[in-house]
Scaffold this motif. Structure first.
Motif, PDB file in Angstrom:
ATOM      1  N   SER A  37       6.506  54.149 -20.936  1.00 26.29           N
ATOM      2  CA  SER A  37       7.472  53.068 -20.726  1.00 26.29           C
ATOM      3  C   SER A  37       7.112  51.867 -21.590  1.00 26.29           C
ATOM      4  O   SER A  37       5.948  51.478 -21.672  1.00 26.29           O
ATOM      5  CB  SER A  37       7.464  52.634 -19.264  1.00 26.29           C
ATOM      6  N   SER A 121      14.714  60.455 -19.434  1.00 28.00           N
ATOM      7  CA  SER A 121      14.601  59.169 -20.124  1.00 28.00           C
ATOM      8  C   SER A 121      15.566  58.190 -19.461  1.00 28.00           C
ATOM      9  O   SER A 121      16.527  58.592 -18.803  1.00 28.00           O
ATOM     10  CB  SER A 121      14.907  59.293 -21.620  1.00 28.00           C
ATOM     11  N   GLU A 123      16.788  53.623 -19.306  1.00 31.06           N
ATOM     12  CA  GLU A 123      16.687  52.235 -19.760  1.00 31.06           C
ATOM     13  C   GLU A 123      17.108  51.314 -18.638  1.00 31.06           C
ATOM     14  O   GLU A 123      17.990  51.644 -17.847  1.00 31.06           O
ATOM     15  CB  GLU A 123      17.600  51.997 -20.964  1.00 31.06           C
ATOM     16  N   THR A 143      13.781  44.075 -20.674  1.00 27.17           N
ATOM     17  CA  THR A 143      14.273  45.433 -20.834  1.00 27.17           C
ATOM     18  C   THR A 143      13.123  46.403 -20.667  1.00 27.17           C
ATOM     19  O   THR A 143      11.949  46.051 -20.884  1.00 27.17           O
ATOM     20  CB  THR A 143      14.898  45.663 -22.227  1.00 27.17           C
ATOM     21  N   LYS A 145      12.361  50.682 -21.487  1.00 32.84           N
ATOM     22  CA  LYS A 145      12.783  52.002 -21.956  1.00 32.84           C
ATOM     23  C   LYS A 145      11.684  52.969 -21.555  1.00 32.84           C
ATOM     24  O   LYS A 145      10.510  52.745 -21.868  1.00 32.84           O
ATOM     25  CB  LYS A 145      12.980  52.007 -23.470  1.00 32.84           C
ATOM     26  N   LYS A 147      10.551  57.224 -21.093  1.00 32.80           N
ATOM     27  CA  LYS A 147      10.864  58.608 -21.454  1.00 32.80           C
ATOM     28  C   LYS A 147       9.725  59.519 -21.018  1.00 32.80           C
ATOM     29  O   LYS A 147       8.555  59.139 -20.987  1.00 32.80           O
ATOM     30  CB  LYS A 147      11.119  58.751 -22.949  1.00 32.80           C
TER      31      LYS A 147
END
Length: 152
Positions: A37, A121, A123, A143, A145, A147
């Motif tokens: 992450s 994955s 966001e 933010t 992200k 996966k």
């Protein structure tokens, strides 16, 4: 996705005085395995008529998400001092509002997180605004992200 990645995002926000509390919703489900992450946060302060942009911070971490930890509710992100409301959650998405009052700092905002249909994955975003006693107005956004990068 669960624990460390979403908690990392909220943990970054917590560093500026924001905390979340319990709420009830359907569980968001991630595919178990090793996850990576990347979280990015930024903040703006308005003090005595001056706008101060606090340099953004970012970090990447990885962790093993075991099958027992692969589902979570907004309440799994619970912290003392804030209310979580308007929770909308499915197996691949979660969205909720925050209202915080920590030591006189009043903040409101929202968090969202969306996973792909394979649940490997996702966001998310968080945005908060409010004021701190003696400091003026502030806004924070971030933010994340995440996966899945393999098996544990």
């Amino acid at each position: 996705m669960k624990p460390q990645s979403l908690k990392a995002l909220l943990g970054a926000v917590a560093a500026i005085g924001l905390m979340t509390s319990a709420a009830h919703a359907q569980e968001l489900a991630a595919k178990p395995g090793k996850w990576e992450s990347t979280t990015n946060m930024s903040m703006t302060l308005n003090v005595q008529g001056r706008t101060i942009n606090v340099p953004g911070t970012g970090f990447t971490n990885s962790h093993c998400l075991k099958p027992d930890d692969a589902k979570f509710k907004a309440s799994d992100l619970a912290r003392e001092g804030c209310e979580v409301s308007n929770v909308t959650s499915t197996a691949t998405s979660m969205k909720f509002d925050l209202k915080c009052d920590q030591g006189g700092a009043a903040m409101v905002g929202a968090m969202t997180f969306n996973m792909n249909s394979s649940r490997d994955s996702g966001e998310g975003t968080i945005a908060m605004s409010g004021s701190m006693p003696g400091q003026g107005a502030m806004a924070a956004s971030g933010t994340i992200k995440s996966k899945r990068i393999g098996d544990c």
